[in-house]
Design a protein around this motif. Structure first.
Motif, PDB file in Angstrom:
ATOM      1  N   ASN A  72       0.831  -1.191   0.000  1.00 22.49           N
ATOM      2  CA  ASN A  72       0.000   0.000   0.000  1.00 22.49           C
ATOM      3  C   ASN A  72       0.876   1.256   0.000  1.00 22.49           C
ATOM      4  N   GLU A  73       0.668   2.114  -1.002  1.00 26.43           N
ATOM      5  CA  GLU A  73       1.407   3.369  -1.177  1.00 26.43           C
ATOM      6  C   GLU A  73       2.832   3.155  -1.700  1.00 26.43           C
ATOM      7  N   ARG A  74       3.214   1.898  -2.003  1.00 28.93           N
ATOM      8  CA  ARG A  74       4.518   1.663  -2.621  1.00 28.93           C
ATOM      9  C   ARG A  74       4.372   1.406  -4.120  1.00 28.93           C
ATOM     10  N   ILE A  75       3.211   0.964  -4.554  1.00 31.54           N
ATOM     11  CA  ILE A  75       2.932   0.794  -5.979  1.00 31.54           C
ATOM     12  C   ILE A  75       1.591   1.458  -6.276  1.00 31.54           C
ATOM     13  N   ALA A  76       1.248   1.545  -7.546  1.00 32.48           N
ATOM     14  CA  ALA A  76      -0.018   2.176  -7.940  1.00 32.48           C
ATOM     15  C   ALA A  76      -1.188   1.448  -7.293  1.00 32.48           C
ATOM     16  N   GLY A  77      -2.123   2.216  -6.764  1.00 32.21           N
ATOM     17  CA  GLY A  77      -3.249   1.637  -6.049  1.00 32.21           C
ATOM     18  C   GLY A  77      -4.103   0.713  -6.894  1.00 32.21           C
ATOM     19  N   ASP A  78      -4.329   1.090  -8.180  1.00 29.70           N
ATOM     20  CA  ASP A  78      -5.156   0.234  -9.029  1.00 29.70           C
ATOM     21  C   ASP A  78      -4.453  -1.070  -9.375  1.00 29.70           C
ATOM     22  N   ARG A  79      -3.119  -1.043  -9.500  1.00 28.43           N
ATOM     23  CA  ARG A  79      -2.372  -2.276  -9.771  1.00 28.43           C
ATOM     24  C   ARG A  79      -2.492  -3.235  -8.590  1.00 28.43           C
ATOM     25  N   LEU A  80      -2.375  -2.705  -7.390  1.00 21.34           N
ATOM     26  CA  LEU A  80      -2.473  -3.535  -6.191  1.00 21.34           C
ATOM     27  C   LEU A  80      -3.877  -4.115  -6.040  1.00 21.34           C
TER      28      LEU A  80
END
Length: 295
Positions: free
Chosen positions: A226-234
């Motif tokens: 969370n907050e390390r990669i794009a939110g939609d990708r996660l």
């Protein structure tokens, strides 16, 4: 009484051979004062900083990098003195910590049946003392990572605890609490985060299992990424895992590959499945996303 000095200029001139016992005492006093003084100039008050010289810089480089090669006898002597100073500094740092207090803290969380380790139950007790939630606060995992709790999953050994306390310079709950702000993953660069990300998988393994249950993986992904990669990708990857009936457990390779994939393929339209070397899990995730886009 006379004594012999090492020649400071690698010669045999008479000025370097003999001095009186009175000068010898003065020399020893100066050497003692030098050993007790700060090692680097920037620890001294501004108006008392020494000007660096090539010989001083060489000494510091030798101490920090350990790559100096001996030339003259004078250089070897200076390297030995620098090593001694470094050892003295390390000993001083160790003595500033209360070893008994570190042991006492571990005794409070160690396993009753095996005092050499602290399991998740003991780690949860530590979290209570630190006023953090072991299930929701990622900082406890960062702390365990920084303490190198890698010997076995889901535990920290007494040796790892003592070494970790030494490394972090903590010997009380108050000191542990003081370093909590520094455990935010926002302070990690990409290389450190990838190492920590891998640790999260390894630490959460159970017994001899090399894989993690899919439900645990989805919970960990949300907590760690969370907050390390794009939110939609996660969110889409988690949705994909939850709907993928062919996967009940996730391997370390799949876990690590997903993070690498996020770094290397920000735009899914550029993904080339025919020439990719990603695990099948990633191929199927991209197919899942294409199907979602067509709906």
């Amino acid at each position: 009484e006379t004594f012999v000095f090492d020649c400071c200029c690698s010669c045999s001139c008479s000025c370097c051979v003999e001095r009186t016992s009175e000068e010898k005492r003065g020399f020893r006093e100066r050497e003692k004062a030098r050993e007790l003084s700060p090692k680097f100039g920037y620890f001294m008050p501004r108006d008392r900083k020494r000007k660096s010289t090539p010989s001083t810089d060489n000494k510091n480089n030798h101490t920090m990098w350990g790559s100096g090669s001996g030339g003259s006898s004078r250089k070897k002597s200076r390297g030995k003195s620098s090593s001694t100073t470094s050892s003295s500094s390390s000993s001083s740092s160790s003595s500033s910590l209360n070893q008994a207090a570190m042991e006492k803290l571990f005794n409070e969380i160690c396993d009753p049946d095996d005092p050499s380790i602290a399991t998740m139950e003991g780690i949860s007790k530590l979290c209570e003392s630190l006023h953090i939630d072991p299930m929701e606060d990622l900082r406890i995992l960062v702390l365990l990572w920084k303490m190198d709790a890698t010997e076995k999953p889901a535990q920290i050994s007494r040796k790892e605890w003592m070494n970790g306390c030494q490394k972090l310079q903590v010997d009380s709950i108050a000191k542990f609490q003081s370093i909590l702000p520094s455990l935010d993953i926002g302070f990690m660069d990409q290389s450190d985060f990838k190492d920590f990300y891998k640790f999260c998988f390894q630490f959460n393994r159970q017994g001899t299992h090399r894989t993690l249950d899919k439900d645990l993986v989805t919970a960990l992904l949300h907590l760690v990424l969370n907050e390390r990669i794009a939110g939609d990708r996660l969110s889409t990857f988690i949705s994909f895992l939850e709907s993928a009936k062919g996967y009940t457990r996730i391997t370390l390779d799949q876990w690590v590959s997903f993070l690498d994939f996020c770094y290397e393929c920000e735009d899914l339209s550029t993904y080339d499945e025919a020439n990719s070397a990603w695990p099948v899990l990633i191929d199927e995730y991209v197919e899942y996303m294409e199907q979602q886009a067509r709906k």
